[in-house]
Design an enzyme around this catalytic site. Structure first.
Site, short mmCIF file in Angstrom:
data_model
loop_
_atom_site.label_atom_id
_atom_site.label_comp_id
_atom_site.label_asym_id
_atom_site.label_seq_id
_atom_site.Cartn_x
_atom_site.Cartn_y
_atom_site.Cartn_z
N ASP A 23 0.79 -1.24 0.00
CA ASP A 23 0.00 0.00 0.00
C ASP A 23 0.82 1.28 0.00
O ASP A 23 0.29 2.35 0.25
CB ASP A 23 -0.98 0.04 1.19
CG ASP A 23 -2.17 -0.86 0.94
OD1 ASP A 23 -2.45 -1.16 -0.24
OD2 ASP A 23 -2.81 -1.28 1.92
N HIS A 103 3.72 -7.36 0.23
CA HIS A 103 3.37 -8.25 1.34
C HIS A 103 4.52 -9.15 1.73
O HIS A 103 5.20 -9.69 0.87
CB HIS A 103 2.20 -9.16 0.94
CG HIS A 103 0.88 -8.50 1.06
ND1 HIS A 103 0.37 -7.73 0.06
CD2 HIS A 103 -0.03 -8.50 2.06
CE1 HIS A 103 -0.82 -7.27 0.44
NE2 HIS A 103 -1.07 -7.71 1.65
N SER A 463 13.97 -54.63 13.12
CA SER A 463 15.09 -55.20 13.85
C SER A 463 14.97 -56.71 13.91
O SER A 463 15.96 -57.43 13.75
CB SER A 463 15.15 -54.65 15.28
OG SER A 463 15.34 -53.26 15.23
N SER A 530 13.73 -44.26 9.85
CA SER A 530 14.07 -43.38 8.73
C SER A 530 12.83 -42.91 7.97
O SER A 530 12.58 -43.32 6.85
CB SER A 530 15.07 -44.05 7.78
OG SER A 530 14.72 -45.37 7.48
#
Lengths: 622, 301
Positions: A23, A103, A463, A530
């Site tokens: 503005d 902006h 695992s 992961s």
């Protein structure tokens, strides 16, 4: 339109960016400038009058901002979202003006417009003075190497054309500029809507005796253009028309290159002579900054896309670690240690931000500590690339000192950077070639070293299966090692938590350890949640294609939750455990894993046999 | 080397650099060749960018079947003399539906015979980059577009979410199905194009030069009667008039201007005193404030 024939000596186009807070009247000022320079055609003016009645804010007067706000959303919301480029000329000079959004949210588009500009018009509303966003833009202009600034103090009509008000804002601007690196800062009081001091001197501000805006832009002397800098030639494309012709197509991005000169490939240090400078209009004796040509060299030397050629006495830097200012451009936060793609001119290499030294506060321009960069923030970072790259510090050469950061998953342009200096010269860190290498060790072991990367939710069975696979390998006399997520966190990675940034670092370290084990000739098993595909992909690229095998242990979240072998799901559900994958931290399943193990459909023993069978078919074990 | 202004040389260097970047980074690029002056300049730049090799991509012309006859002849002669591969695509489905600029709204004609046709051709050949001659000074939504402009898998443009594009470093990465539109002439103005045509003696269609042509007056424009398919309104009588075209498209939708300019130099001079914009003669452009943006979001060039 306007003035086609410009005066002698004004053969180049001045690229100007108009910026400042929302503005403050940027679009109105440029619209006014275009209108007064006769760059608005009669049909565009008719459309403008029509649009002004529909969207405008100026009553029956034409709303010049609508000349530039070319997108429907912009006209409806009355704001500028993206940069618009407009072209006009006067009897003295040709201009291209980038009208950029004020902006904060659209700062990335402001940076797009400013990056290609040589001068800036920074607007300030006479009522409000220098705002945080004005400072932010001034700072970005300074970082981007724009040396000439006009401070247009706009809406002077709303302050009764007060000389005192203008002087106060000009002083404020001086204090700001003292912290930045501009060559000239010229404040001008204007009223864009009525055209005061835009192209003609305003009778309403007789106290002002400086230049009017257009006159100043016409006479602005942009010194130190890229043709005055050391010669840099960036190789873009190898031209192999036939067996006889081998040329290197690219651009002289700074300086001057002359036929017969000796050049050096900065990355390798290899030299050759320029035999020909080929163009579609015939050979040239000399090519200057901005020209795209094709070079034929005296010797067949190794040159690839992205290389920079220089003169031997004026080389640029080559390094795989450097410090840079980084502006962050995307919603997804910048995480240190995450792997991104980094593009320099025509060269793309994987790289990471190894340290975020500080962030800059847009208001005070002070350095503050930070762990990550959010969109529109500016940080000072250390960056490490997987291969050495050639560059100049950005302040010395804009053409070879900038880079962009690309997100590997979304392909978004996530950041942009300006190199400050090399942290470590690549020449000093040659990888030491050892005589006993992975291949030799593999032969001794009767197996091919590889990495089996098990990924999946906590409790999926990674695992358990990895452990069974290793037992089978051991029984067969194979040499292996299992890196388990929990075990590694007890030692090597005990300093890391479970935030996204720490998870990225966790995986990076495990990848490096796994590389050493694979190099030692072992079949290496990694069992880690992961959760992010970017890190798994980065891990994959650390290995040869035949070495890396991603195994997705695909167990539905409900089953994991029901199994809950470590009681973690119960703790996460009660809120006592934060950042738990599957709860408040995401899991991105692999898109193309080498193997998928569905634990809901087969026992762990069966799945382990499946993995062994896979290793045999791939010829990794006999 | 011909005498050119430094700023034209700079524009040329930038455009060649963009064309080479496309050749290096994309698997299957194409030049969208629309026969006009901008396409002529684009093709000329592509010939220079890869010299002495030929451009490593074909030309694609989307033929609505309503182009001026001279354009089609020029197209075929150009492809032949330069030795480049030319692909021509027409929306057969549109022809079978009988879409034409007389019985249908010009917008619908453009939508079916240009936008849809272009999407068909891009999909059919699997092009991942389409190079066009559009310029930012042509129109205000084009003024907003990036040089490398991403398109979704259905060829749509998302103007509110464009990738930042700093310096001349272009992000060319696309996901499967997505494609890139590339505009090497983004920073050229209409005047730059003509000055470059003049400096490099680039052939352009003779419709750009003033000549006596049979025209009728419609909605403030001179429309040329190019063949027997032109439908005349009751009482309408074609008159011979000295006119030329500033842009070229489908002949029933492209207005000529009164002009005596018969050489490029005269065109350059004429542009200096013209009060109307280049696209003012295009019937499809001025029905609403954001018509170009809308067409582009749907996949138009």
């Amino acid at each position: 339109m306007g003035h086609p024939a410009t005066a002698p000596g004004s053969g180049t186009r001045l690229r100007v960016v108009a910026c400042g807070s929302v503005d403050d009247g940027k679009s109105t000022l440029i619209g006014r400038l275009l209108f007064e320079c006769d760059s608005v055609s009669s049909d565009q003016l008719a459309a403008l009058t029509r649009d002004s009645r529909r969207y405008g804010t100026t009553g029956d007067e034409p709303d010049f901002a609508l000349l530039l706000d070319g997108l429907e959303a912009e006209r409806e919301q009355g704001i500028t979202i993206d940069v618009a480029y407009r072209y006009f000329s006067t009897a003295r000079r040709r201009f291209v003006v980038a009208d950029v959004p004020g902006h904060e949210e659209y700062t990335r588009n402001m940076e797009t417009g400013a990056s290609n500009s040589e001068a800036a018009v920074l607007l300030a509303d006479a009522r409000k003075g220098i705002l945080t966003q004005t400072r932010r833009h001034a700072h970005i202009l300074s970082l981007l190497g724009i040396r000439h600034i006009v401070l247009a103090v706009n809406k002077m009509d709303l302050m009764d054309y007060s000389a005192e008000r203008f002087a106060r804002i000009a002083e404020e601007c001086d204090r700001l500029a003292a912290k930045l690196s501009f060559a000239s800062v010229v404040p001008i009081p204007v009223c864009a809507r009525n055209g005061d001091n835009v192209t003609t001197r305003s009778p309403r501000m007789p106290w002002y005796d400086g230049p009017v805006l257009l006159q100043h832009l016409e006479s602005l002397d942009i010194d130190g253009g890229s043709e005055t800098k050391p010669m840099r030639f960036t190789v873009q494309w190898i031209n192999r028309t036939n067996a006889e012709f081998r040329g290197y197509a690219g651009s002289v991005v700074s300086g001057i290159l002359t036929e017969g000169q000796e050049i050096v490939v900065t990355a390798s240090g290899v030299r050759a002579r320029v035999n020909r400078i080929v163009t579609g209009d015939g050979d040239l004796k000399q090519a200057v900054a901005g020209q795209a040509v094709t070079l034929v060299l005296s010797d067949e030397i190794g040159i690839s896309r992205g290389d920079i050629l220089t003169l031997p006495e004026w080389r640029c830097e080559t390094a795989d670690q450097f410090a840079a200012h980084v502006v962050w451009l995307t919603h997804e936060v910048m995480l240190p240690h995450r792997e991104y793609l980094i593009k320099f001119n025509s060269r793309v290499v994987p790289g990471r931000i190894t340290a975020l030294r500080h962030r800059l506060d847009p208001d005070s321009l002070e350095q503050v500590a930070a762990r990550a960069l959010e969109m529109n923030e500016i940080g000072y970072c250390h960056i490490s690339t997987r291969e050495p790259v050639s560059f100049d510090p950005y302040r010395e050469n804009r053409e070879t000192g900038g880079f962009i950061i690309i997100d590997r998953q979304s392909n978004a342009t996530a950041g942009a950077g300006m190199i400050d200096f090399a942290l470590r010269r690549a020449a000093n860190v040659h990888w030491h070639e050892l005589d006993v290498n992975a291949g030799a060790r593999a032969g001794l072991n009767g197996q091919k070293p590889c990495l089996l990367w098990f990924t999946g939710f906590s409790g999926a069975g990674k695992s358990t299966i990895a452990n069974l696979v290793e037992r089978r390998l051991f029984a067969e006399g194979r040499r292996s090692y299992l890196l388990d997520g929990d075990n590694i966190r007890h030692g090597l990675n005990r300093d890391l938590g479970f935030t996204a940034a720490d998870r990225v670092e966790n995986i990076r370290r495990v990848t490096e350890v796994a590389r050493l084990f694979v190099d030692a000739g072992l079949i290496t098993l990694v069992a880690f949640i992961s959760p992010f595909s970017a890190e798994r992909e980065a891990a994959r690229e650390s290995f040869r294609p035949e070495e890396f095998h991603e195994i997705y242990v695909d167990t539905p979240l409900e089953i994991c939750r029901a199994r809950d072998p470590k009681g973690l799901y119960a703790r996460a559900a009660s809120g006592r455990l934060k950042n738990f994958t599957g709860f408040d931290s995401p899991y991105e399943p692999p898109l193309k894993p080498e193997l998928v193990l569905r634990t809901a459909e087969a026992s762990a023993e069966e799945l382990a046999s499946h993995v062994i069978g896979y290793l045999r078919t791939k010829g990794l074990i006999p | 080397m011909p005498e050119v202004l430094p700023h034209l040389q700079r524009l040329e260097g930038e455009a060649i650099c963009i064309l080479r970047e496309v050749a290096a980074e994309f698997r299957n690029p194409v030049i969208l060749y629309s026969i006009g002056k901008d396409s002529s300049v684009l093709l000329h730049l592509a010939m220079k960018a890869f010299h002495p090799a030929k451009p490593p991509f074909p030309l694609l012309h989307v033929d609505t079947t309503w182009k001026f006859r001279e354009m089609i002849a020029f197209r075929d002669a150009t492809a032949k003399s330069l030795g480049v591969k030319l692909l021509v695509h027409t929306n057969r489905d549109g022809i079978e539906r009988g879409i034409n600029p007389f019985d249908y709204n010009p917008d619908l004609h453009t939508q079916v015979m240009k936008t849809e046709a272009l999407r068909q051709a891009l999909d059919m050949h699997g092009f991942d980059a389409a190079i066009g001659g559009a310029r930012r000074d042509e129109e205000k939504s084009r003024a907003k577009e990036r040089v490398f402009s991403l398109r979704s898998s259905n060829h749509g443009w998302d103007p509110k979410n464009q990738r930042p594009e700093l310096w001349g470093i272009y992000n060319t990465r696309i996901a499967p199905g997505e494609s890139m539109r590339v505009f090497p002439l983004s920073n050229w103005t209409e005047l730059d194009v003509w000055e470059y045509v003049q400096a490099q003696a680039i052939p352009v269609v003779s419709l750009y030069f003033a000549k006596r042509r049979p025209v009728v007056r419609r909605a403030g424009s001179w429309i040329m009667v190019d063949d027997e398919r032109m439908r005349l309104n009751p009482g309408e009588e074609p008159e011979q008039r000295l006119v030329r075209f500033r842009t070229l498209g489908c002949y029933p939708l492209t207005g000529a201007i009164d002009s005596t300019a018969t050489t490029v130099a005269e065109i350059v001079h004429e542009l200096g005193s013209s009060a109307s914009s280049e696209r003012a003669g295009r019937v499809i452009d001025h029905d609403q404030a954001s018509s170009m943006e809308k067409k582009k979001r749907e996949g138009y060039f």
